[in-house]
Design a protein around this motif. Sequence first.
Motif, PDB file in Angstrom:
ATOM      1  N   LEU A 105       0.823  -1.211   0.000  1.00  9.01           N
ATOM      2  CA  LEU A 105       0.000   0.000   0.000  1.00  9.01           C
ATOM      3  C   LEU A 105       0.859   1.263   0.000  1.00  9.01           C
ATOM      4  O   LEU A 105       0.500   2.270  -0.624  1.00  9.01           O
ATOM      5  CB  LEU A 105      -0.923   0.010   1.215  1.00  9.01           C
ATOM      6  N   ILE A 106       1.986   1.237   0.700  1.00  9.57           N
ATOM      7  CA  ILE A 106       2.877   2.399   0.710  1.00  9.57           C
ATOM      8  C   ILE A 106       3.390   2.689  -0.697  1.00  9.57           C
ATOM      9  O   ILE A 106       3.540   3.841  -1.100  1.00  9.57           O
ATOM     10  CB  ILE A 106       4.042   2.166   1.685  1.00  9.57           C
ATOM     11  N   ASN A 107       3.632   1.614  -1.470  1.00  8.08           N
ATOM     12  CA  ASN A 107       4.160   1.772  -2.824  1.00  8.08           C
ATOM     13  C   ASN A 107       3.074   1.997  -3.870  1.00  8.08           C
ATOM     14  O   ASN A 107       3.300   2.665  -4.877  1.00  8.08           O
ATOM     15  CB  ASN A 107       4.980   0.537  -3.213  1.00  8.08           C
ATOM     16  N   ASN A 108       1.883   1.446  -3.625  1.00  9.99           N
ATOM     17  CA  ASN A 108       0.830   1.487  -4.646  1.00  9.99           C
ATOM     18  C   ASN A 108      -0.428   2.247  -4.220  1.00  9.99           C
ATOM     19  O   ASN A 108      -1.332   2.422  -5.024  1.00  9.99           O
ATOM     20  CB  ASN A 108       0.443   0.053  -5.032  1.00  9.99           C
ATOM     21  N   TYR A 109      -0.508   2.615  -2.961  1.00 12.08           N
ATOM     22  CA  TYR A 109      -1.581   3.446  -2.418  1.00 12.08           C
ATOM     23  C   TYR A 109      -2.923   2.720  -2.232  1.00 12.08           C
ATOM     24  O   TYR A 109      -3.693   3.103  -1.350  1.00 12.08           O
ATOM     25  CB  TYR A 109      -1.800   4.720  -3.258  1.00 12.08           C
ATOM     26  N   ASN A 110      -3.227   1.718  -3.038  1.00 13.66           N
ATOM     27  CA  ASN A 110      -4.498   1.025  -2.848  1.00 13.66           C
ATOM     28  C   ASN A 110      -4.450  -0.382  -3.409  1.00 13.66           C
ATOM     29  O   ASN A 110      -3.581  -0.728  -4.229  1.00 13.66           O
ATOM     30  CB  ASN A 110      -5.661   1.818  -3.460  1.00 13.66           C
TER      31      ASN A 110
ATOM     32  N   SER B 204      -1.835 -13.476  -3.160  1.00 11.67           N
ATOM     33  CA  SER B 204      -0.571 -13.450  -3.904  1.00 11.67           C
ATOM     34  C   SER B 204       0.360 -12.340  -3.414  1.00 11.67           C
ATOM     35  O   SER B 204       1.568 -12.379  -3.653  1.00 11.67           O
ATOM     36  CB  SER B 204      -0.851 -13.259  -5.402  1.00 11.67           C
ATOM     37  N   ILE B 205      -0.221 -11.343  -2.733  1.00 12.41           N
ATOM     38  CA  ILE B 205       0.573 -10.230  -2.192  1.00 12.41           C
ATOM     39  C   ILE B 205       0.912 -10.457  -0.723  1.00 12.41           C
ATOM     40  O   ILE B 205       2.054 -10.267  -0.290  1.00 12.41           O
ATOM     41  CB  ILE B 205      -0.201  -8.898  -2.340  1.00 12.41           C
ATOM     42  N   ASP B 206      -0.097 -10.880   0.049  1.00  4.67           N
ATOM     43  CA  ASP B 206       0.068 -11.036   1.495  1.00  4.67           C
ATOM     44  C   ASP B 206      -0.747 -12.242   1.971  1.00  4.67           C
ATOM     45  O   ASP B 206      -1.904 -12.097   2.373  1.00  4.67           O
ATOM     46  CB  ASP B 206      -0.399  -9.760   2.201  1.00  4.67           C
ATOM     47  N   PRO B 207      -0.157 -13.437   1.919  1.00  2.31           N
ATOM     48  CA  PRO B 207      -0.895 -14.647   2.313  1.00  2.31           C
ATOM     49  C   PRO B 207      -1.400 -14.600   3.760  1.00  2.31           C
ATOM     50  O   PRO B 207      -2.522 -15.050   4.032  1.00  2.31           O
ATOM     51  CB  PRO B 207       0.144 -15.763   2.141  1.00  2.31           C
ATOM     52  N   LYS B 208      -0.609 -14.058   4.672  1.00  6.22           N
ATOM     53  CA  LYS B 208      -1.017 -14.027   6.087  1.00  6.22           C
ATOM     54  C   LYS B 208      -2.293 -13.210   6.281  1.00  6.22           C
ATOM     55  O   LYS B 208      -3.229 -13.648   6.950  1.00  6.22           O
ATOM     56  CB  LYS B 208       0.111 -13.446   6.945  1.00  6.22           C
TER      57      LYS B 208
ATOM     58  N   LEU C 225      -4.038   5.868   3.886  1.00 10.38           N
ATOM     59  CA  LEU C 225      -4.452   7.184   4.369  1.00 10.38           C
ATOM     60  C   LEU C 225      -3.224   8.001   4.720  1.00 10.38           C
ATOM     61  O   LEU C 225      -2.331   7.517   5.425  1.00 10.38           O
ATOM     62  CB  LEU C 225      -5.364   7.044   5.592  1.00 10.38           C
ATOM     63  N   LYS C 226      -3.196   9.234   4.232  1.00 12.40           N
ATOM     64  CA  LYS C 226      -2.053  10.110   4.485  1.00 12.40           C
ATOM     65  C   LYS C 226      -2.537  11.446   5.022  1.00 12.40           C
ATOM     66  O   LYS C 226      -3.648  11.878   4.715  1.00 12.40           O
ATOM     67  CB  LYS C 226      -1.229  10.328   3.201  1.00 12.40           C
ATOM     68  N   ASN C 227      -1.678  12.100   5.795  1.00 10.38           N
ATOM     69  CA  ASN C 227      -1.962  13.441   6.297  1.00 10.38           C
ATOM     70  C   ASN C 227      -0.676  14.248   6.262  1.00 10.38           C
ATOM     71  O   ASN C 227       0.300  13.889   6.932  1.00 10.38           O
ATOM     72  CB  ASN C 227      -2.511  13.390   7.725  1.00 10.38           C
ATOM     73  N   SER C 228      -0.666  15.296   5.463  1.00  8.70           N
ATOM     74  CA  SER C 228       0.536  16.140   5.301  1.00  8.70           C
ATOM     75  C   SER C 228       1.743  15.309   4.900  1.00  8.70           C
ATOM     76  O   SER C 228       2.864  15.518   5.381  1.00  8.70           O
ATOM     77  CB  SER C 228       0.834  16.900   6.600  1.00  8.70           C
TER      78      SER C 228
END
Length: 218
Positions: free
Chosen positions: A159-164, A174-178, A196-199
């Motif tokens: 999510l940090i790299n792709n936002y959603n 396939s991304i996060d089995p756990k 979610l981001k703020n400033s």
Amino acid sequence: MEKILLNIYDEIVLFIKLHGIDTLLFLLLGGFVFVSVFPEYHVNFFSSQNNIIVVAIVYIALKYFNGRTQDKNDKKSFTEEQETRREAETKVRLSISKLIREAKANRVYVAEYHNGKQNSTNMAFTFLDVTYEDCEDTKYVAQEYQNLPTSIYACSEYLINNYNFIGSVEELESIDPKLAHRMMDNHVKYVGLALLKNSGVNIGVLGVSYTSEPELTK
């Protein structure tokens, strides 16, 4: 002498905490009245031999009153933070309640980042807590999603790299089995996740999930 002065300071501060500053001021006033009525007991505090006593008294007074003021400011700041948080919580609850209806979802939630622990090198670990949740035709599971270490859930980095992320739980696997398996245990079939981001700071994740394929994808 320095040690004696420090001991005097500690005792006076303790006295003030136990009995209050008003009591101390009353005693000091009584002392001034006493030396005025009985001048034979008068001591010249401004003589060179008593300068250190004057300095000590001034230091004690400043130390106490500065500390008292700081305590008041801290309490005021804490109260203001509580009020700000309360107002934010109300807005978030109303927003997710509206979103779950509009998206016809089974669950809408917000997970917030926090760093409640550190390792031996003082490097902070990052965790996620589900702090808000609204459900429709499914059970609440927020308590099962507390203190989730981002280091073992690959979706956080995704999510940090792709936002959603929007897709089925099988696609999430396939991304996060756990994380995908935990969601499967909660009967989730389809999920949407948004960072979610703020400033410019990552503050959490918004999640929308379904126990069956949503109408929006049909």
